[in-house]
Scaffold this motif. Structure first.
Motif, PDB file in Angstrom:
ATOM      1  N   ASP A 387       0.721  -0.934   0.283  1.00 46.66           N
ATOM      2  CA  ASP A 387       0.207   0.054  -0.021  1.00 46.66           C
ATOM      3  C   ASP A 387       0.661   1.249   0.263  1.00 46.66           C
ATOM      4  OD1 ASP A 387       1.001  -0.282   2.754  1.00 46.66           O
ATOM      5  OD2 ASP A 387      -0.576  -0.145   3.804  1.00 46.66           O
ATOM      6  N   GLN A 396      -5.033   6.848  -0.649  1.00 47.74           N
ATOM      7  CA  GLN A 396      -3.437   5.356  -0.215  1.00 47.74           C
ATOM      8  C   GLN A 396      -3.792   4.356  -1.355  1.00 47.74           C
ATOM      9  OE1 GLN A 396      -5.921   6.661   3.698  1.00 47.74           O
ATOM     10  NE2 GLN A 396      -3.801   4.589   4.654  1.00 47.74           N
ATOM     11  N   LEU A 398      -4.002   0.569  -3.329  1.00 48.90           N
ATOM     12  CA  LEU A 398      -3.505  -0.638  -2.848  1.00 48.90           C
ATOM     13  C   LEU A 398      -2.877  -1.289  -4.017  1.00 48.90           C
ATOM     14  CD1 LEU A 398      -6.077  -2.025  -0.910  1.00 48.90           C
ATOM     15  CD2 LEU A 398      -4.110  -1.882  -0.015  1.00 48.90           C
ATOM     16  N   LEU A 428      -3.554   0.891   5.642  1.00 44.00           N
ATOM     17  CA  LEU A 428      -4.352   0.715   5.805  1.00 44.00           C
ATOM     18  C   LEU A 428      -3.634  -1.186   5.856  1.00 44.00           C
ATOM     19  CD1 LEU A 428      -4.068   1.582   0.991  1.00 44.00           C
ATOM     20  CD2 LEU A 428      -6.495   1.584   3.806  1.00 44.00           C
TER      21      LEU A 428
END
Length: 459
Positions: A387, A396, A398, A428
């Motif tokens: 992440d 944010q 992924l 995350l």
């Protein structure tokens, strides 16, 4: 009457000026900021942010101030959206929830139950003694059940809640504070029976037989958000305590043995920067077979943080300095000998590296994004998930990396609301389902921190 009309006129003019100013601000936001965001979407914002962070490592207070200003401006410009739509919130949105770290799975072995914490004030405090509920949710019926409570938890790693091996099905283990001491609790899902372990756990072996731990009170002092606040830190004013720093725990016999001291770390391949610095350990991780573990030895001098990655046997012997070039961030085991880490080297700078235990061999993984994250290998060995921290727009990301094809894809972009910043930020911390089909992560896109899942079959 004349004065009253003049007052109405002045008010009308003032109101029109406000409208004009609002339209101007809106125009700037829609045109100028939009153009800036297009450039940021091309990746410039992350490289700029991390370049600035690298330069400011020796000025942490200034670094935090600039980062807060940067993200405050970005939040104003953000659309505050999260994608893709297939992201599912599994926790009850009426309350605040989190699971914890990225090296543990919240799913049982069968994948039909998931565990997490229900907490209070996770945007205001880094650790709390306010009881948090341990929730088990049936994935099929979506029924949540409160199984137990804990009074030792923090916003980054929770209470080290996890399913206990080797079956990962019938028992869970978590940290708590009872009778004036930190402890761990082994809880039977079926019988509701508890067994108390005389020390809290940090990392647990896959077979459920052994664990390692550290001083959670000192960690709370030197790294808010990762330790516990129930017990006063007796080493608070000591730079390099004479006390142990890592203990081994036999979860069968309940025997707790100190295996390493701060002084041993201070003396091992000593560097001048260690003198008159505050020392701590963090991020202990046991390898898959339970024969060795890695951990970060960190020391802070005049506000500057230094890291090195060490490995050793489970009894603290055969220590090896795996990486010691100022910055090591997050790591994980691939197998008993291979480690992935985001770190700095003098030769190549900040990247993801593949390391090999007890070896100076290191490889830069150029297929992963050059941003600090929390990496882990899928249980089937096919993927890496990692992440990023919030970018300019408080998003944010992924990233899913296919090891065979060497392709890395951004699979999600998650908005992080403004209350969750600095030590109470919501990382995350993506973690895998045991069949490698799904990931779970903590997120704060709304009013409260929640637990989310995302299937990776479409990626």
């Amino acid at each position: 009457m004349l004065f009253r009309c003049h007052g109405y006129l002045c008010f009308y003019i003032y109101l029109m000026e406000l409208v004009r100013c609002y339209r101007f601000v809106t125009l700037v936001k829609e045109r100028l900021i939009h153009k800036i965001l297009i450039q940021y979407n091309k990746g410039i914002q992350m490289s700029l942010l991390y370049t600035i962070e690298t330069k400011l490592r020796k000025q942490p207070k200034l670094k935090r101030l600039l980062k807060n200003v940067y993200q405050y401006i970005g939040q104003i410009a953000s659309d505050r959206e999260t994608s893709p739509a297939s992201i599912k919130c599994v926790s009850n949105t009426k309350y605040e929830h989190l699971f914890g770290y990225y090296d543990k799975s919240p799913w049982n072995k069968n994948g039909d139950r998931i565990i997490y914490l229900r907490v209070k004030n996770a945007s205001k405090v880094t650790a709390s003694d306010i009881p948090a509920e341990i929730i088990i949710k049936d994935v099929m019926t979506e029924i949540e059940t409160s199984m137990a409570t804990t009074r030792s938890w923090n916003v980054q790693q929770g209470c080290m809640l996890q399913w206990l091996g080797p079956d990962f099905e019938t028992k869970i283990i978590f940290n708590d504070f009872r009778r004036g001491k930190y402890c761990a609790v082994i809880f039977s899902i079926n019988t509701k029976e508890e067994r108390i372990i005389d020390a809290p756990v940090y990392s647990v072996s896959q077979d459920g037989m052994l664990a390692l731990t550290l001083d959670f009170s000192r960690l709370h002092t030197l790294r808010p958000g990762y330790g516990y606040m129930n017990v006063h830190d007796s080493t608070k004013d000591q730079k390099c305590p004479k006390s142990p720093c890592i203990w081994a725990i036999d979860l069968v016999t309940n025997r707790v043995i100190p295996i390493l001291t701060y002084k041993q770390l201070f003396d091992f391949e000593h560097k001048d920067s260690m003198n008159r610095a505050f020392h701590k350990v963090n991020h202990i991780m046991i390898n898959p077979s339970g024969t060795r573990f890695m951990f970060l030895h960190r020391w802070i001098k005049n506000g500057v943080k230094y890291d090195r990655l060490l490995t050793c046997k489970m009894d603290g012997k055969d220590m090896y300095n795996l990486l010691d070039e100022d910055m090591v961030s997050h790591c994980n085991w691939k197998d008993d000998n291979t480690i992935i880490t985001y770190a700095h080297t003098y030769e190549f700078g900040d990247h993801y590296y593949i390391l090999h235990d007890k070896s100076s061999k290191r490889e830069v993984d150029k297929n992963l994004p050059d941003v600090d994250g929390h990496p882990s290998y899928s249980p089937n060995g096919k993927y890496i998930i990692t992440d990023s921290y919030p970018n300019f727009r408080r998003k944010q990301r992924l990233y899913l990396y296919d090891i065979q094809t060497q392709l890395c894809k951004q699979i999600a972009e998650v908005y992080s609301s403004k209350p969750y910043i600095n030590d109470t930020r919501c990382d995350l911390h993506p973690r895998w389902k045991r069949d490698s089909s799904e990931i779970c992560f903590d997120g704060a896109q709304g009013k409260y921190r929640q637990v989310y899942t995302l299937k990776i079959s479409n990626w």
